[in-house]
Write an enzyme that holds these catalytic residues in place. Structure first.
Site, PDB file in Angstrom:
ATOM      1  N   CYS A  86       0.677  -1.161  -0.047  1.00  0.00           N
ATOM      2  CA  CYS A  86      -0.073   0.088   0.015  1.00  0.00           C
ATOM      3  C   CYS A  86       0.827   1.139  -0.011  1.00  0.00           C
ATOM      4  CB  CYS A  86      -0.909  -0.210   0.978  1.00  0.00           C
ATOM      5  SG  CYS A  86      -2.558   0.966   0.911  1.00  0.00           S
ATOM      6  N   HIS A 203      -3.678  -5.849   1.180  1.00  0.00           N
ATOM      7  CA  HIS A 203      -3.202  -5.941   2.488  1.00  0.00           C
ATOM      8  C   HIS A 203      -3.080  -7.462   2.584  1.00  0.00           C
ATOM      9  CE1 HIS A 203      -2.399  -1.723   3.389  1.00  0.00           C
ATOM     10  NE2 HIS A 203      -3.583  -1.482   2.946  1.00  0.00           N
ATOM     11  N   GLU A 205      -1.276  -8.705   5.218  1.00  0.00           N
ATOM     12  CA  GLU A 205      -1.388  -8.747   6.579  1.00  0.00           C
ATOM     13  C   GLU A 205      -2.681  -8.696   7.194  1.00  0.00           C
ATOM     14  OE1 GLU A 205      -0.782  -6.217   4.672  1.00  0.00           O
ATOM     15  OE2 GLU A 205      -0.957  -4.175   5.691  1.00  0.00           O
TER      16      GLU A 205
END
Lengths: 229, 84
Positions: A86, A203, A205
């Site tokens: 990002c 993302h 994560e």
């Protein structure tokens, strides 16, 4: 896998990233503040998401010229794995570690939702053992994720198999909605020439626990941890 | 000495903000707007003495600033004016 996360003023996904890396590797990553000039020895350096320096001038432009990024670039040249997610992707393109640029979303809106991410190159450590063509589920959350490069650069990226991920429909998603930001050729992530630097807008994560709706991201990190030792 | 820097998107780079502005102008009744491109304008006050070598040297210095930071030359063009 020893990992390090670079943190700037305005970074806000570093704790999510730390959780994902610890889940995948069993070791907490070292957190590196932007004023630190040296990086700890690491197999993986992550530039996480957020709004470094408030997105002043252009998203990622300020962080790209910070001293710690020079250390990241030097590590990348030595072949150390570097992941930018990002805002981290925006920083890596502004720093010239990856080609192209990330423009304002075509919709002009901040987009925050789960999307499909198709693995385009399954032969790197970052692909985590996922074969090309597999569609993973994870969220995007950004205002400036509209990947752009000139046609010559795009053809070179494709010719050298450097497209890491492309946006793809999730089950039941229409053909006009799966690309969340207008990225050219549906590009969601790319590799550098050496294949050791990956920048991506989605993302992974935030897709590491069942309560997040997907654990596909954990698969990527676990595969990376296994590959990097 | 003052430098005025205009940063604009290169032709061919999609400018969704410019398009939105064009639509808004149209909605306000301003017809005759064919296209809008949005850019940035940056003013830099140069320290006295930093312009040794005159406006030409100052322009070269500010152009270097543009290349390194003020513009992203992948997607943007820049133009520098020096007011002495």
């Amino acid at each position: 896998m020893k990992s390090a996360i670079v943190v700037f003023p305005g970074t806000n996904r570093e704790r999510d990233m730390a959780e994902a890396l610890e889940l995948a590797s069993g070791r907490p990553p070292a957190m590196v503040w932007h004023r630190d000039t040296g990086l700890p020895e690491a197999d993986l350096i992550v530039v996480p998401g957020g709004f470094s320096y408030g997105d002043y001038l252009r998203a990622g432009a300020m962080a790209a010229h910070s001293p710690v990024l020079r250390s990241v670039a030097a590590a990348a040249r030595r072949g150390v794995a570097v992941l930018g997610v990002c805002n981290g992707f925006q920083i890596l393109v502004e720093a010239g570690l990856l080609p192209g640029a990330l423009l304002r979303n075509a919709s002009l809106k901040f987009v925050c939702r789960d999307i499909g991410v198709r693995v385009a190159n399954g032969r790197t450590a970052f692909a985590g053992g996922c074969d090309a063509g597999r569609v993973l589920r994870m969220p995007v959350a950004h205002h400036d994720g509209n990947y752009f490069a000139d046609a010559e650069t795009l053809d070179r990226l494709e010719g050298e198999d450097r497209i890491a991920f492309r946006y793809a429909p999730l089950a039941g998603e229409g053909p006009d909605r799966f690309n969340p930001n207008g990225s050219v050729r549906d590009i969601a992530g790319i590799y550098n020439e050496g294949g050791n630097v990956l920048g991506m807008m989605p993302h992974p994560e935030n897709a590491v626990r069942p309560d997040q709706g997907s654990t596909d991201g954990l698969g990527l990190f676990a595969g990376l941890a296994a590959a990097l030792g | 000495m003052k430098a005025k820097v205009h940063v604009t998107l290169k032709p061919g780079v999609l400018d969704p903000q410019g398009k939105a502005i064009a639509h808004a102008l149209e909605a306000l009744g301003f017809d005759g707007v064919a296209d809008v491109r949005q850019g940035k304008y940056i003013e830099i006050d140069l320290k006295d003495g930093s312009g040794d070598g005159g406006a030409g040297a100052a322009e070269a210095r500010v152009s270097e600033m543009c290349e390194k930071l003020l513009a992203n030359t992948v997607i943007e063009n820049y133009r520098v004016e020096i007011d002495s």
